[in-house]
Scaffold this motif. Structure first.
Motif, PDB file in Angstrom:
ATOM      1  N   LYS A   1       0.832  -1.224   0.000  1.00  0.00           N
ATOM      2  CA  LYS A   1       0.000   0.000   0.000  1.00  0.00           C
ATOM      3  C   LYS A   1       0.860   1.265   0.000  1.00  0.00           C
ATOM      4  CE  LYS A   1      -4.118  -2.062   2.262  1.00  0.00           C
ATOM      5  NZ  LYS A   1      -4.006  -3.218   1.390  1.00  0.00           N
ATOM      6  N   VAL A   2       1.960   1.224  -0.733  1.00  0.00           N
ATOM      7  CA  VAL A   2       2.885   2.360  -0.808  1.00  0.00           C
ATOM      8  C   VAL A   2       2.207   3.566  -1.451  1.00  0.00           C
ATOM      9  CG1 VAL A   2       4.997   3.158  -1.968  1.00  0.00           C
ATOM     10  CG2 VAL A   2       4.963   0.937  -0.813  1.00  0.00           C
ATOM     11  N   ASP A   3       2.361   4.734  -0.790  1.00  0.00           N
ATOM     12  CA  ASP A   3       1.827   5.991  -1.347  1.00  0.00           C
ATOM     13  C   ASP A   3       2.890   6.739  -2.165  1.00  0.00           C
ATOM     14  OD1 ASP A   3      -0.800   6.018   0.010  1.00  0.00           O
ATOM     15  OD2 ASP A   3       0.408   6.152   1.845  1.00  0.00           O
ATOM     16  N   HIS A   4       4.114   6.762  -1.636  1.00  0.00           N
ATOM     17  CA  HIS A   4       5.183   7.526  -2.299  1.00  0.00           C
ATOM     18  C   HIS A   4       6.488   6.737  -2.276  1.00  0.00           C
ATOM     19  CE1 HIS A   4       2.651  11.073  -2.359  1.00  0.00           C
ATOM     20  NE2 HIS A   4       2.388  10.881  -1.084  1.00  0.00           N
ATOM     21  N   ILE A   5       7.319   7.001  -3.262  1.00  0.00           N
ATOM     22  CA  ILE A   5       8.613   6.328  -3.421  1.00  0.00           C
ATOM     23  C   ILE A   5       9.726   7.361  -3.350  1.00  0.00           C
ATOM     24  CG2 ILE A   5      10.079   5.031  -5.019  1.00  0.00           C
ATOM     25  CD1 ILE A   5       7.443   3.824  -6.169  1.00  0.00           C
ATOM     26  N   LEU A   6      10.725   7.116  -2.510  1.00  0.00           N
ATOM     27  CA  LEU A   6      11.881   8.007  -2.363  1.00  0.00           C
ATOM     28  C   LEU A   6      13.135   7.266  -2.803  1.00  0.00           C
ATOM     29  CD1 LEU A   6      11.122   9.447   1.218  1.00  0.00           C
ATOM     30  CD2 LEU A   6      10.381  10.350  -1.009  1.00  0.00           C
ATOM     31  N   LEU A   7      13.763   7.722  -3.898  1.00  0.00           N
ATOM     32  CA  LEU A   7      15.052   7.174  -4.315  1.00  0.00           C
ATOM     33  C   LEU A   7      16.137   7.873  -3.515  1.00  0.00           C
ATOM     34  CD1 LEU A   7      14.664   7.145  -8.218  1.00  0.00           C
ATOM     35  CD2 LEU A   7      13.668   5.591  -6.517  1.00  0.00           C
ATOM     36  N   ALA A   8      17.033   7.084  -2.896  1.00  0.00           N
ATOM     37  CA  ALA A   8      18.054   7.656  -2.003  1.00  0.00           C
ATOM     38  C   ALA A   8      19.380   6.955  -2.244  1.00  0.00           C
ATOM     39  CB  ALA A   8      17.603   7.497  -0.556  1.00  0.00           C
ATOM     40  N   GLY A   9      20.109   7.444  -3.221  1.00  0.00           N
ATOM     41  CA  GLY A   9      21.367   6.797  -3.596  1.00  0.00           C
ATOM     42  C   GLY A   9      21.131   5.565  -4.450  1.00  0.00           C
TER      43      GLY A   9
ATOM     44  N   ARG B   1       4.480   5.066 -14.408  1.00  0.00           N
ATOM     45  CA  ARG B   1       3.049   5.175 -14.742  1.00  0.00           C
ATOM     46  C   ARG B   1       2.163   4.806 -13.563  1.00  0.00           C
ATOM     47  NH1 ARG B   1       4.862   2.967 -19.667  1.00  0.00           N
ATOM     48  NH2 ARG B   1       4.288   0.853 -18.997  1.00  0.00           N
ATOM     49  N   ALA B   2       2.626   3.812 -12.789  1.00  0.00           N
ATOM     50  CA  ALA B   2       1.834   3.336 -11.639  1.00  0.00           C
ATOM     51  C   ALA B   2       1.833   4.331 -10.482  1.00  0.00           C
ATOM     52  CB  ALA B   2       2.382   1.990 -11.164  1.00  0.00           C
ATOM     53  N   TYR B   3       2.870   5.192 -10.432  1.00  0.00           N
ATOM     54  CA  TYR B   3       3.011   6.162  -9.326  1.00  0.00           C
ATOM     55  C   TYR B   3       3.254   7.569  -9.866  1.00  0.00           C
ATOM     56  CZ  TYR B   3       2.964   2.518  -5.789  1.00  0.00           C
ATOM     57  OH  TYR B   3       2.582   1.484  -4.956  1.00  0.00           O
ATOM     58  N   PRO B   4       2.243   8.131 -10.550  1.00  0.00           N
ATOM     59  CA  PRO B   4       2.420   9.463 -11.137  1.00  0.00           C
ATOM     60  C   PRO B   4       2.621  10.527 -10.058  1.00  0.00           C
ATOM     61  CG  PRO B   4       0.119   8.793 -11.230  1.00  0.00           C
ATOM     62  CD  PRO B   4       0.889   7.591 -10.756  1.00  0.00           C
ATOM     63  N   ARG B   5       3.574  11.453 -10.314  1.00  0.00           N
ATOM     64  CA  ARG B   5       3.870  12.554  -9.375  1.00  0.00           C
ATOM     65  C   ARG B   5       4.065  12.026  -7.955  1.00  0.00           C
ATOM     66  NH1 ARG B   5       0.000  17.763 -11.085  1.00  0.00           N
ATOM     67  NH2 ARG B   5       1.194  18.301 -12.962  1.00  0.00           N
ATOM     68  N   SER B   6       4.626  10.799  -7.837  1.00  0.00           N
ATOM     69  CA  SER B   6       4.782  10.189  -6.516  1.00  0.00           C
ATOM     70  C   SER B   6       6.136   9.565  -6.279  1.00  0.00           C
ATOM     71  CB  SER B   6       3.704   9.095  -6.315  1.00  0.00           C
ATOM     72  OG  SER B   6       2.416   9.653  -6.424  1.00  0.00           O
ATOM     73  N   ILE B   7       7.075   9.781  -7.192  1.00  0.00           N
ATOM     74  CA  ILE B   7       8.424   9.238  -7.050  1.00  0.00           C
ATOM     75  C   ILE B   7       9.419  10.394  -7.036  1.00  0.00           C
ATOM     76  CG2 ILE B   7      10.170   7.631  -7.934  1.00  0.00           C
ATOM     77  CD1 ILE B   7       7.977   6.267  -9.562  1.00  0.00           C
ATOM     78  N   LEU B   8      10.219  10.478  -5.966  1.00  0.00           N
ATOM     79  CA  LEU B   8      11.227  11.535  -5.831  1.00  0.00           C
ATOM     80  C   LEU B   8      12.618  10.930  -5.830  1.00  0.00           C
ATOM     81  CD1 LEU B   8       9.594  13.726  -3.020  1.00  0.00           C
ATOM     82  CD2 LEU B   8       9.925  14.392  -5.413  1.00  0.00           C
ATOM     83  N   ASN B   9      13.585  11.727  -6.256  1.00  0.00           N
ATOM     84  CA  ASN B   9      14.989  11.323  -6.244  1.00  0.00           C
ATOM     85  C   ASN B   9      15.837  12.471  -5.720  1.00  0.00           C
ATOM     86  OD1 ASN B   9      17.400   9.739  -7.017  1.00  0.00           O
ATOM     87  ND2 ASN B   9      17.694  11.378  -8.514  1.00  0.00           N
ATOM     88  N   ILE B  10      16.923  12.131  -5.040  1.00  0.00           N
ATOM     89  CA  ILE B  10      17.894  13.158  -4.643  1.00  0.00           C
ATOM     90  C   ILE B  10      19.172  12.962  -5.451  1.00  0.00           C
ATOM     91  CG2 ILE B  10      18.885  11.864  -2.663  1.00  0.00           C
ATOM     92  CD1 ILE B  10      18.906  14.701  -1.251  1.00  0.00           C
ATOM     93  N   HIS B  11      19.647  14.086  -6.014  1.00  0.00           N
ATOM     94  CA  HIS B  11      20.856  14.049  -6.840  1.00  0.00           C
ATOM     95  C   HIS B  11      21.851  15.035  -6.240  1.00  0.00           C
ATOM     96  CE1 HIS B  11      23.287  13.575 -10.470  1.00  0.00           C
ATOM     97  NE2 HIS B  11      23.451  14.887 -10.460  1.00  0.00           N
ATOM     98  N   PRO B  12      23.162  14.680  -6.228  1.00  0.00           N
ATOM     99  CA  PRO B  12      24.118  15.531  -5.500  1.00  0.00           C
ATOM    100  C   PRO B  12      24.728  16.679  -6.300  1.00  0.00           C
ATOM    101  CG  PRO B  12      25.207  13.521  -6.211  1.00  0.00           C
ATOM    102  CD  PRO B  12      23.772  13.422  -6.693  1.00  0.00           C
ATOM    103  N   SER B  13      23.947  17.276  -7.218  1.00  0.00           N
ATOM    104  CA  SER B  13      24.406  18.505  -7.886  1.00  0.00           C
ATOM    105  C   SER B  13      23.195  19.398  -8.143  1.00  0.00           C
ATOM    106  CB  SER B  13      25.092  18.194  -9.227  1.00  0.00           C
ATOM    107  OG  SER B  13      24.133  17.882 -10.227  1.00  0.00           O
ATOM    108  N   LEU B  14      23.463  20.621  -8.590  1.00  0.00           N
ATOM    109  CA  LEU B  14      22.393  21.572  -8.900  1.00  0.00           C
ATOM    110  C   LEU B  14      21.913  21.300 -10.318  1.00  0.00           C
ATOM    111  CD1 LEU B  14      23.952  24.793  -7.309  1.00  0.00           C
ATOM    112  CD2 LEU B  14      22.108  23.369  -6.380  1.00  0.00           C
ATOM    113  N   LEU B  15      20.961  20.373 -10.469  1.00  0.00           N
ATOM    114  CA  LEU B  15      20.412  20.060 -11.789  1.00  0.00           C
ATOM    115  C   LEU B  15      19.819  21.326 -12.396  1.00  0.00           C
ATOM    116  CD1 LEU B  15      18.658  16.630 -11.034  1.00  0.00           C
ATOM    117  CD2 LEU B  15      20.832  17.011 -12.207  1.00  0.00           C
ATOM    118  N   PRO B  16      19.848  21.455 -13.747  1.00  0.00           N
ATOM    119  CA  PRO B  16      20.218  20.389 -14.691  1.00  0.00           C
ATOM    120  C   PRO B  16      21.712  20.177 -14.917  1.00  0.00           C
ATOM    121  CG  PRO B  16      19.531  22.359 -15.850  1.00  0.00           C
ATOM    122  CD  PRO B  16      19.315  22.642 -14.389  1.00  0.00           C
ATOM    123  N   SER B  17      22.569  20.924 -14.186  1.00  0.00           N
ATOM    124  CA  SER B  17      24.007  20.714 -14.374  1.00  0.00           C
ATOM    125  C   SER B  17      24.466  19.414 -13.731  1.00  0.00           C
ATOM    126  CB  SER B  17      24.797  21.870 -13.768  1.00  0.00           C
ATOM    127  OG  SER B  17      24.436  23.091 -14.395  1.00  0.00           O
TER     128      SER B  17
END
Ligand SMILES: Nc1nc2c(c(=O)[nH]1)N[C@@H](CN(C=O)c1ccc(C(=O)N[C@@H](CCC(=O)O)C(=O)O)cc1)CN2
Ligand code: GAR
Length: 230
Positions: free
Chosen positions: A95-103, A114-130
């Motif tokens: 029954k997951v509501d949100h997904i957090l990518l962490a490394g 598609r199964a989790y629209p606007r519900s998956i986040l990721n952390i990236h170690p630079s100031l994207l889009p760079s």
């Protein structure tokens, strides 16, 4: 204001969100979010950990805490891990509501997005889009930042789409790049900010304080001042 069996005060109005965290390495961001849940700063629960390697540091920490672990993608010898379809089924089971990518270092399949629209986040170690995209992960990012001569860096949290690091940016923090910096020194400075901003974003996510501007840019509503967004 109610409280659960452990006496953790529950925020009324918004039920506790169920989170899945995805890791590939040591899982320091995962551990910070887990600690923030325990001390009440994040109104959610990590109900499952997804690891690309069954014996990585993040998976070992989850095992110690009694958090269920899923391996994705399938291992090369086919001995462990799920297909994209079975990963979606498993996350629905929890029954997951949100997904957090962490490394997490593998490409998230379109089927999961598609199964989790606007519900998956990721952390990236630079100031994207760079300094983002295929090949930009871990220390490779910090080495590229230093070599470029950039004077600032910092973590970016973004929504995940089908490509690496091209999803809508939700939050960033800025740190200086010093003339004497090594990649390790810069990585440590950025990681310190990662730990803070990911907890703040996880709290906003679980409090339903993330809104979408008409042009598609996601914003975070301040906890202290509902008229203030960032
Ligand atoms: N569909 C998406 N999947 C993932 C995203 C995303 O934005 N959309 N973010 C990544 C995390 N990431 C940067 O934040 C990232 C991770 C890995 C790579 C990369 O080049 N990986 C290598 C393989 C590395 C390995 O297996 O050790 C590769 O694909 O060749 C780039 C960016 C998580 N998934
Ligand atoms: N492109 C993805 C990427 O490089 N992610 C980075 O992996 C490091 C380890 O995270 P952890 O300590 O939470 O495992 C973190 O710096 C995170 O931003």
């Amino acid at each position: 204001m109610g409280s659960d069996d452990d006496g953790v005060e529950l925020k009324q109005g918004v039920g506790r969100k169920k989170l899945a965290v995805f890791v590939s390495g040591g899982g320091s961001n995962f551990r910070c979010i887990y600690d923030a849940i325990l001390d009440g700063r994040v109104n959610g629960d990590i109900v499952v950990l997804v690891a690309s390697k069954p014996d990585c540091g993040g998976a070992n920490y989850a095992r110690d805490k009694g958090i269920p672990i899923i391996v994705y993608p399938e291992t090369k010898d086919g001995s462990e891990g799920l297909s994209p379809h079975n990963l979606v089924i498993a996350l629905r089971k929890y029954k997951v509501d949100h997904i957090l990518l962490a490394g997490y270092l593998k490409l998230i399949p379109a089927e999961l997005i598609r199964a989790y629209p606007r519900s998956i986040l990721n952390i990236h170690p630079s100031l994207l889009p760079s300094f983002g995209g295929k090949g930009y992960y871990g220390m490779k990012v910090h080495r590229a930042v230093i070599t470029s001569g950039a004077r600032y860096s910092g973590p970016t949290i973004h929504f995940v789409d089908e490509h690496y690091d091209t999803g809508r940016i939700l939050a960033q923090r800025v740190v200086p790049v010093l003339p004497t910096d090594t990649a390790d020194k810069l990585a440590a400075r950025v990681l310190q900010e990662e730990h803070q901003v990911y907890v703040e974003v996880a709290a906003a996510l679980c409090d339903e304080r993330i809104i979408w501007r008409e042009d598609g840019v996601p914003l975070i509503r301040s906890k202290e001042d509902p008229n203030n967004y960032s």
